[in-house]
Design a protein around this motif. Structure first.
Motif, PDB file in Angstrom:
ATOM      1  N   PRO A 163       0.815  -1.219   0.000  1.00 56.24           N
ATOM      2  CA  PRO A 163       0.000   0.000   0.000  1.00 56.24           C
ATOM      3  C   PRO A 163       0.846   1.266   0.000  1.00 56.24           C
ATOM      4  N   SER A 164       0.297   2.322  -0.549  1.00 55.41           N
ATOM      5  CA  SER A 164       0.986   3.617  -0.543  1.00 55.41           C
ATOM      6  C   SER A 164       0.782   4.301   0.801  1.00 55.41           C
ATOM      7  N   LYS A 165       1.749   5.138   1.172  1.00 54.02           N
ATOM      8  CA  LYS A 165       1.652   5.909   2.411  1.00 54.02           C
ATOM      9  C   LYS A 165       1.249   7.353   2.139  1.00 54.02           C
ATOM     10  N   SER A 166       1.553   7.835   0.932  1.00 51.31           N
ATOM     11  CA  SER A 166       1.196   9.206   0.568  1.00 51.31           C
ATOM     12  C   SER A 166       1.279   9.355  -0.942  1.00 51.31           C
ATOM     13  N   VAL A 167       0.746  10.479  -1.449  1.00 55.32           N
ATOM     14  CA  VAL A 167       0.811  10.774  -2.873  1.00 55.32           C
ATOM     15  C   VAL A 167       1.028  12.274  -3.050  1.00 55.32           C
ATOM     16  N   THR A 168       1.846  12.654  -4.011  1.00 54.95           N
ATOM     17  CA  THR A 168       2.086  14.065  -4.326  1.00 54.95           C
ATOM     18  C   THR A 168       1.837  14.289  -5.811  1.00 54.95           C
ATOM     19  N   LEU A 169       1.548  15.559  -6.174  1.00 55.68           N
ATOM     20  CA  LEU A 169       1.313  15.924  -7.566  1.00 55.68           C
ATOM     21  C   LEU A 169       2.378  16.905  -8.031  1.00 55.68           C
ATOM     22  N   ASN A 170       2.623  16.933  -9.329  1.00 60.14           N
ATOM     23  CA  ASN A 170       3.603  17.881  -9.863  1.00 60.14           C
ATOM     24  C   ASN A 170       3.066  19.308  -9.883  1.00 60.14           C
ATOM     25  N   LYS A 171       1.749  19.459  -9.705  1.00 62.05           N
ATOM     26  CA  LYS A 171       1.132  20.782  -9.594  1.00 62.05           C
ATOM     27  C   LYS A 171       0.039  20.731  -8.535  1.00 62.05           C
ATOM     28  N   THR A 172      -0.010  21.752  -7.696  1.00 57.70           N
ATOM     29  CA  THR A 172      -1.116  21.861  -6.744  1.00 57.70           C
ATOM     30  C   THR A 172      -2.123  22.909  -7.200  1.00 57.70           C
ATOM     31  N   SER A 173      -1.729  23.730  -8.189  1.00 58.10           N
ATOM     32  CA  SER A 173      -2.658  24.675  -8.814  1.00 58.10           C
ATOM     33  C   SER A 173      -2.139  24.995 -10.208  1.00 58.10           C
ATOM     34  N   ILE A 174      -3.057  25.291 -11.116  1.00 62.99           N
ATOM     35  CA  ILE A 174      -2.679  25.591 -12.494  1.00 62.99           C
ATOM     36  C   ILE A 174      -3.807  26.372 -13.157  1.00 62.99           C
ATOM     37  N   THR A 175      -3.446  27.258 -14.093  1.00 61.70           N
ATOM     38  CA  THR A 175      -4.429  28.027 -14.856  1.00 61.70           C
ATOM     39  C   THR A 175      -4.296  27.658 -16.327  1.00 61.70           C
ATOM     40  N   LEU A 176      -5.413  27.304 -16.946  1.00 64.31           N
ATOM     41  CA  LEU A 176      -5.428  26.858 -18.340  1.00 64.31           C
ATOM     42  C   LEU A 176      -6.387  27.711 -19.159  1.00 64.31           C
ATOM     43  N   GLY A 177      -6.177  27.686 -20.468  1.00 66.19           N
ATOM     44  CA  GLY A 177      -7.124  28.307 -21.383  1.00 66.19           C
ATOM     45  C   GLY A 177      -8.103  27.264 -21.890  1.00 66.19           C
ATOM     46  N   ILE A 178      -9.309  27.707 -22.247  1.00 69.95           N
ATOM     47  CA  ILE A 178     -10.315  26.763 -22.739  1.00 69.95           C
ATOM     48  C   ILE A 178      -9.760  25.979 -23.929  1.00 69.95           C
ATOM     49  N   LYS A 179      -9.932  24.657 -23.887  1.00 69.57           N
ATOM     50  CA  LYS A 179      -9.450  23.680 -24.871  1.00 69.57           C
ATOM     51  C   LYS A 179      -7.968  23.338 -24.704  1.00 69.57           C
ATOM     52  N   GLU A 180      -7.347  23.868 -23.660  1.00 72.14           N
ATOM     53  CA  GLU A 180      -5.948  23.513 -23.403  1.00 72.14           C
ATOM     54  C   GLU A 180      -5.885  22.210 -22.604  1.00 72.14           C
ATOM     55  N   ASN A 181      -4.856  21.430 -22.851  1.00 70.12           N
ATOM     56  CA  ASN A 181      -4.630  20.172 -22.134  1.00 70.12           C
ATOM     57  C   ASN A 181      -3.361  20.266 -21.297  1.00 70.12           C
ATOM     58  N   TYR A 182      -3.363  19.508 -20.212  1.00 71.12           N
ATOM     59  CA  TYR A 182      -2.156  19.438 -19.376  1.00 71.12           C
ATOM     60  C   TYR A 182      -2.133  18.083 -18.675  1.00 71.12           C
ATOM     61  N   ASN A 183      -0.948  17.488 -18.603  1.00 70.26           N
ATOM     62  CA  ASN A 183      -0.804  16.167 -17.977  1.00 70.26           C
ATOM     63  C   ASN A 183      -0.309  16.299 -16.535  1.00 70.26           C
ATOM     64  N   LEU A 184      -1.240  16.098 -15.588  1.00 67.90           N
ATOM     65  CA  LEU A 184      -0.846  16.033 -14.182  1.00 67.90           C
ATOM     66  C   LEU A 184      -0.157  14.697 -13.937  1.00 67.90           C
ATOM     67  N   SER A 185       0.880  14.696 -13.122  1.00 64.46           N
ATOM     68  CA  SER A 185       1.536  13.433 -12.772  1.00 64.46           C
ATOM     69  C   SER A 185       1.543  13.271 -11.260  1.00 64.46           C
ATOM     70  N   ALA A 186       1.366  12.032 -10.829  1.00 62.48           N
ATOM     71  CA  ALA A 186       1.320  11.724  -9.401  1.00 62.48           C
ATOM     72  C   ALA A 186       2.503  10.844  -9.028  1.00 62.48           C
ATOM     73  N   LYS A 187       3.014  11.043  -7.837  1.00 65.99           N
ATOM     74  CA  LYS A 187       4.121  10.238  -7.329  1.00 65.99           C
ATOM     75  C   LYS A 187       3.712   9.676  -5.976  1.00 65.99           C
ATOM     76  N   MET A 188       3.769   8.341  -5.872  1.00 63.41           N
ATOM     77  CA  MET A 188       3.362   7.693  -4.629  1.00 63.41           C
ATOM     78  C   MET A 188       4.577   7.289  -3.804  1.00 63.41           C
ATOM     79  N   ASN A 189       4.376   7.255  -2.509  1.00 65.71           N
ATOM     80  CA  ASN A 189       5.407   6.823  -1.570  1.00 65.71           C
ATOM     81  C   ASN A 189       4.875   5.627  -0.778  1.00 65.71           C
ATOM     82  N   PRO A 190       5.633   4.491  -0.700  1.00 64.79           N
ATOM     83  CA  PRO A 190       6.956   4.285  -1.295  1.00 64.79           C
ATOM     84  C   PRO A 190       6.877   4.116  -2.811  1.00 64.79           C
TER      85      PRO A 190
END
Length: 499
Positions: free
Chosen positions: A339-366
């Motif tokens: 099991p994971s103990k925690s998870v973090t994201l490469n972004k905690t906030s972001i501003t996008l334009g309509i029709k824009e895409n962005y790939n959030l990535s998650a990192k789990m510990n361990p």
């Protein structure tokens, strides 16, 4: 296929009373029930058991006239008075007649052949939810019936289709000319079905089909047809799509890797009902040390059904129950959930334009957790997210994207969506720099718009380069044009002169 002939009695006629001390003179079949157990080296049930039955006349009598042998059955005198052995010779159906003091006893005999297999040697190793059909060959065996000893592990239907339901193993009984609840009335052969998880099943199958019986060599351990005990484990799981450590690890190194990645299930011997096929057993020699992790000397792969695969230099690879002269110090399950103990994201906030895409990535510990990530948007009209964490801006507003691990750990990212830009400007239209001088571009978008993605490009990188954040570096004398582009292809340019 060599046919095995079995004589089975299905009709018995009793004689009337002749002597006051016995109520009847009858015939009793006294023979072992046909039981052939599946071993890990056979891959199926090949009926090689008894091919004869004994007929014994009980009670007091004066004279017995036994039938003669025919094309289907050989009749010969057995051990003891009134005992005869009937030996199957040819598949078919026949009738034999015994005469006891003038009374007649007739028997209808079915001589049959029967083989039930799973196909390959490793066909009895299956994973949860898998269905496998017994392959039946033979003739004159009548209607077959099937029954499992452990319904928590597997079930079987009237067509011989087995469904794996739970971890462990179970005998599968195949009954012909008998009753499924009373197999002694006919002939029963047995096959063991072994159930584990999918990756462990594939690794175990690979070991049975490729490693078992191969040659032992530490020097050629990664070559076809050669293994040592550690490489056999690594290569079996590698073939199943799971890499455990490195191919170069010895048994102690493999144990250390699995232990450090949370795969240990015990540091001592466990009973068979606690093991799954595919578990890896590590041992040390009793009262000896080698300075390695837990003094581990060699390793074995548990095959299910109380058998394991191990190797000795002089014998190669083979499977057998637990042996002596050694001590189990660690048992690992490469597919054990961590099991994971925690998870973090490469972004905690972001501003996008309509029709824009962005790939959030998650990192789990361990990092070696077996958890998976699921994604969810608080408002799909503002921003949606797919199973890979890719955001798609839909409409103006604010929403939260939540990443959740299989163990329930969560992390959120605030997403603000604005309209797409209709224009873009830079903080200058031209700039003169000296060699090695740097200059930071600043981007201004049309009012109320957003574009997280901004790409920069130099027309002449020998004169000036530009980083992904818009920082220009002068390289040598000359001119170059730097262009910035938004996600929706709006552009602005600046002319750079290097002196």
């Amino acid at each position: 296929m060599k046919k095995v002939l079995i004589a089975i009695f299905t009709i018995a006629l009793t004689l009337g009373c002749f002597y006051s001390t016995y109520n009847e003179v009858g015939v009793k079949i006294e023979a072992a029930i046909n039981t052939v157990r599946l071993s890990n080296s056979s891959g199926g049930v090949n009926l090689k058991g008894w091919n004869e039955k004994e007929v014994k006349v009980l009670g007091k009598y004066k004279n017995i006239i036994a039938p003669k042998s025919n094309a289907y059955v050989k009749v010969e005198k057995g051990y003891g008075e009134g005992s005869y052995n009937l030996i199957g010779k040819k598949v078919g159906t026949t009738t034999l007649t015994f005469k006891v003091d003038g009374k007649t006893l007739k028997y209808k005999l079915y001589v049959y052949s029967l083989t039930a297999t799973y196909g390959k040697e490793s066909g009895n190793v299956v994973y949860l939810g898998q269905k496998v059909k017994l392959k039946i060959k033979g003739s004159n065996y009548g209607k077959l019936q099937f029954k499992v000893d452990n319904p928590k592990v597997a079930s079987i239907d009237k067509n011989g289709v087995i469904t794996a339901k739970g971890y462990g193993d179970s005998w599968v009984n195949i009954i012909c000319h008998g009753n499924v609840d009373y197999p002694g009335n006919g002939t029963s052969i047995q096959s063991k079905i072994i159930v584990t998880d999918k990756i462990s099943a594939e690794a175990t199958k690979y070991a049975l089909d490729n490693v078992n019986g191969s040659k032992y060599s530490t020097k050629k351990r990664m070559q076809k047809g050669y293994y040592d005990c550690a490489s056999s484990i690594w290569r079996s799981y590698h073939a199943a799509g799971l890499d455990i450590g490195s191919a170069s690890l010895d048994p102690a190194g493999l144990a250390k890797y699995l232990d450090s990645h949370g795969k240990t299930i015990s540091y001592e011997e466990l009973p068979d009902n606690k093991l799954h096929a595919g578990d890896v057993i590590f041992l040390k020699l009793i009262d000896e040390t080698n300075g390695k992790f837990k003094n581990i000397f060699w390793t074995q792969l548990y095959l299910g059904g109380s058998s394991k695969m191990e190797s000795y230099e002089q014998y190669g690879f083979f499977s057998h129950p637990y042996g002596g002269g050694s001590q189990i110090v660690l048992i690992a399950r490469p597919t054990k959930a961590v099991p994971s103990k925690s998870v973090t994201l490469n972004k905690t906030s972001i501003t996008l334009g309509i029709k824009e895409n962005y790939n959030l990535s998650a990192k789990m510990n361990p990092s070696y957790t077996t958890d998976k990530i699921t994604w969810k948007s608080s408002n799909k009209k503002v921003v949606s997210v797919n199973s890979k964490g890719v955001l798609s801006a839909k409409g103006k507003g604010t929403a939260y994207i939540t990443a959740k691990t299989s163990s329930g750990k969560t992390k959120r990212c605030k997403v603000t969506v604005r309209k797409a830009p209709i224009s873009v400007k830079l903080n200058a239209k031209k700039k003169t720099l000296k060699v090695k001088q740097k200059y930071q571009l600043k981007v201004a978008l049309s009012s109320g718009s957003a574009s997280y993605k901004k790409t920069y490009k130099s027309s002449n990188q020998k004169v000036a380069t530009v980083s992904s954040s818009g920082k220009i570096t002068a390289k040598k004398k000359g001119t170059a044009t730097i262009t910035v582009t938004t996600f929706n292809s709006k552009t602005a340019k600046i002319k750079i002169t290097v002196k």
